[in-house]
Design an enzyme around this catalytic site. Structure first.
Site, PDB file in Angstrom:
ATOM      1  N   LYS A 184      24.000 -28.202   1.222  1.00  0.00           N
ATOM      2  CA  LYS A 184      23.768 -26.794   0.945  1.00  0.00           C
ATOM      3  C   LYS A 184      22.782 -26.221   1.959  1.00  0.00           C
ATOM      4  CE  LYS A 184      23.670 -23.121  -1.598  1.00  0.00           C
ATOM      5  NZ  LYS A 184      24.860 -22.337  -1.925  1.00  0.00           N
TER       6      LYS A 184
ATOM      7  N   LYS B   3      41.157 -24.755  -3.538  1.00  0.00           N
ATOM      8  CA  LYS B   3      40.767 -25.102  -4.906  1.00  0.00           C
ATOM      9  C   LYS B   3      41.872 -24.615  -5.831  1.00  0.00           C
ATOM     10  CE  LYS B   3      35.735 -25.094  -4.355  1.00  0.00           C
ATOM     11  NZ  LYS B   3      34.479 -24.332  -4.564  1.00  0.00           N
TER      12      LYS B   3
HETATM   13  O1  OSB Z   1      30.819 -24.311  -2.860  1.00  0.00           O
HETATM   14  O2  OSB Z   1      32.439 -25.639  -3.139  1.00  0.00           O
HETATM   15  C1  OSB Z   1      31.464 -25.049  -3.583  1.00  0.00           C
HETATM   16  C2  OSB Z   1      30.702 -26.272  -7.146  1.00  0.00           C
HETATM   17  C3  OSB Z   1      30.663 -25.087  -7.826  1.00  0.00           C
HETATM   18  C4  OSB Z   1      30.831 -23.908  -7.132  1.00  0.00           C
HETATM   19  C5  OSB Z   1      31.061 -23.920  -5.744  1.00  0.00           C
HETATM   20  C6  OSB Z   1      31.125 -25.119  -5.059  1.00  0.00           C
HETATM   21  C7  OSB Z   1      30.927 -26.313  -5.766  1.00  0.00           C
HETATM   22  C8  OSB Z   1      30.927 -27.626  -5.133  1.00  0.00           C
HETATM   23  C9  OSB Z   1      31.091 -28.818  -6.046  1.00  0.00           C
HETATM   24  O3  OSB Z   1      30.755 -27.790  -3.945  1.00  0.00           O
HETATM   25  C10 OSB Z   1      31.957 -29.866  -5.485  1.00  0.00           C
HETATM   26  C11 OSB Z   1      32.182 -30.972  -6.498  1.00  0.00           C
HETATM   27  O4  OSB Z   1      32.986 -30.808  -7.439  1.00  0.00           O
HETATM   28  O5  OSB Z   1      31.548 -32.011  -6.339  1.00  0.00           O
HETATM   29 MG    MG Z   2      32.288 -23.749  -1.405  1.00  0.00          MG
END
Ligand code: OSB
Ligand code: MG
Length: 370
Positions: free
Chosen positions: A164, A263
């Site tokens: 992040k 997704k």
């Molecule tokens: O930015 O992809 C993202 C989880 C919630 C909202 C947005 C994101 C995510 C993750 C989680 O990156 C990924 C996972 O399931 O491990």
């Molecule tokens: Mg993302």
């Protein structure tokens, strides 16, 4: 195909470790599961990937529940459709609400592939028996905690690390990670924390050879992403901005991204996810499967999707044990020491739903019949 009953249930599932993004900290998931049955008693399972609040997108657990219960389930129940790719047409009059739609749509794909006696991944047209896995690491308490976590994930075999970044926690953290790990496949994600005013920051990040930066700018933008991509070398990957194959075509063709995160919930299910994959593959744009902290049911659907030919980059689909003390499927999803997950051989999603565990986690349940 005719669906004769649809069961909705909300389960609460505590995460082993909190997951923190710019949207806040998640410690316990509120997940809606959908079970569809046909008149012959065949069943299929789907998962709604809406979060606990309207932050990643407009949908969240409560809106998804009432949209499913009040509108989508009645639209699908008792209607005849050719195959699972025909389910979306029944729900077409409802705008958006793709995560709620995907919960039903993916359940129908599970059911259809079970009826066909095929594993879902083959039924979808998947070609890779194994998928390549990376991990998404949320905001940590300190840089040291982050480095420790990265060490653990690399030791477990994961093929790429996603960290992040946010204003004030970007250049320095990437520099630090690169000092320790000069060669690992590394990427940054930011969930729209930046604007075009930050071009210089992204130009500075170019030096660190990131595989990509995910969704740096606004969730509803592709134009500014195209402007940014012109001015930096690191490929941009879009997540929140892509809701359909059309969105993917627009984004790719104007140069807003060179990689797409797919997704299932965000695009409304397997049929549209496959269209996104095809659109990108035809344009030479690699895709990978994102994650939404799914329970085993959503995870199993992600595994099936990620076997399609265009999924050439490691995704965010990882082992159940990174999230849950005990998953709701058997066996749990495990990752090999090479950082891969083997697609299952059994029909449908290829994992058994642990009914007694699901029952014990259920907060509310609604069964709608035609
Ligand atoms: O930015 O992809 C993202 C989880 C919630 C909202 C947005 C994101 C995510 C993750 C989680 O990156 C990924 C996972 O399931 O491990
Ligand atoms: Mg993302």
């Amino acid at each position: 195909m005719i669906i004769s009953s649809i069961e909705l249930r909300e389960i609460r599932l505590p995460l082993i470790h909190f997951f923190e993004t710019s949207f806040g900290r998640t410690t316990e998931r509120r997940i809606i599961l959908v079970r569809v049955n046909d008149a012959d008693g065949a069943e299929g399972w789907g998962e709604c990937t809406a979060g606990e609040g309207p932050f990643y997108c407009e949908e969240w657990t409560e809106t998804a529940w009432s949209t499913l219960n009040g509108f989508l389930a009645p639209m699908v129940l008792g209607k005849e459709f050719e195959d699972a790719s025909g389910v979306n047409a029944l729900m077409k009059s409802v705008r958006g609400n793709r995560m709620a739609k995907a919960a039903i749509e993916t359940a129908c794909w599970d059911l259809a592939s079970k009826r066909a006696g095929l594993p879902l991944w083959k039924y979808l047209g998947g070609v890779n028996r194994e998928i390549n896995c990376g991990v998404s690491i949320g905001i940590q308490e300190s840089a040291e905690a982050l480095l420790e976590k990265i060490e653990r994930e690399l030791a477990a075999g994961y093929q790429r690390i996603k960290i992040k970044i946010k204003p004030g926690w970007d250049l320095e953290v990437v520099r630090k990670v690169r000092q320790h790990y000069p060669e690992i496949p590394l990427m940054g994600y930011s969930n729209s924390a930046y604007t075009l005013d930050d071009v210089k920051l992204f130009q500075a990040l170019d030096e660190f050879n990131l595989m990509m930066i995910e969704q740096p700018l606004a969730h509803d933008d592709v134009f500014d992403h195209a402007e940014l991509q012109k001015q930096i070398q690191t490929p941009i990957c879009l997540d929140e901005s892509i809701h359909s194959a059309e969105d993917a075509r627009h984004a790719v063709d104007i140069g807003a991204c060179r990689i797409v995160n797919v997704k299932l919930g965000r695009v409304g299910g397997h049929t549209e996810a496959r269209r996104v994959e095809t659109t990108c593959r035809e344009r030479g744009v690699p895709v990978w499967c994102g994650g939404m902290l799914e329970s085993g049911i959503g995870r199993a659907h992600n595994i099936a999707l990620a076997t399609l030919a265009g999924f050439t980059l490691p995704g965010d689909v990882s082992a159940s044990s990174r999230y849950w003390e005990e998953d709701i499927i058997e066996p749990p999803v495990t990752v090999s020491e090479r950082g891969t997950i083997a697609a299952p051989d059994k029909p449908g999603i290829g994992f058994e739903v642990n009914r007694s565990r699901v029952d014990s986690l259920t907060m509310r349940c609604e069964r709608i019949t035609s």
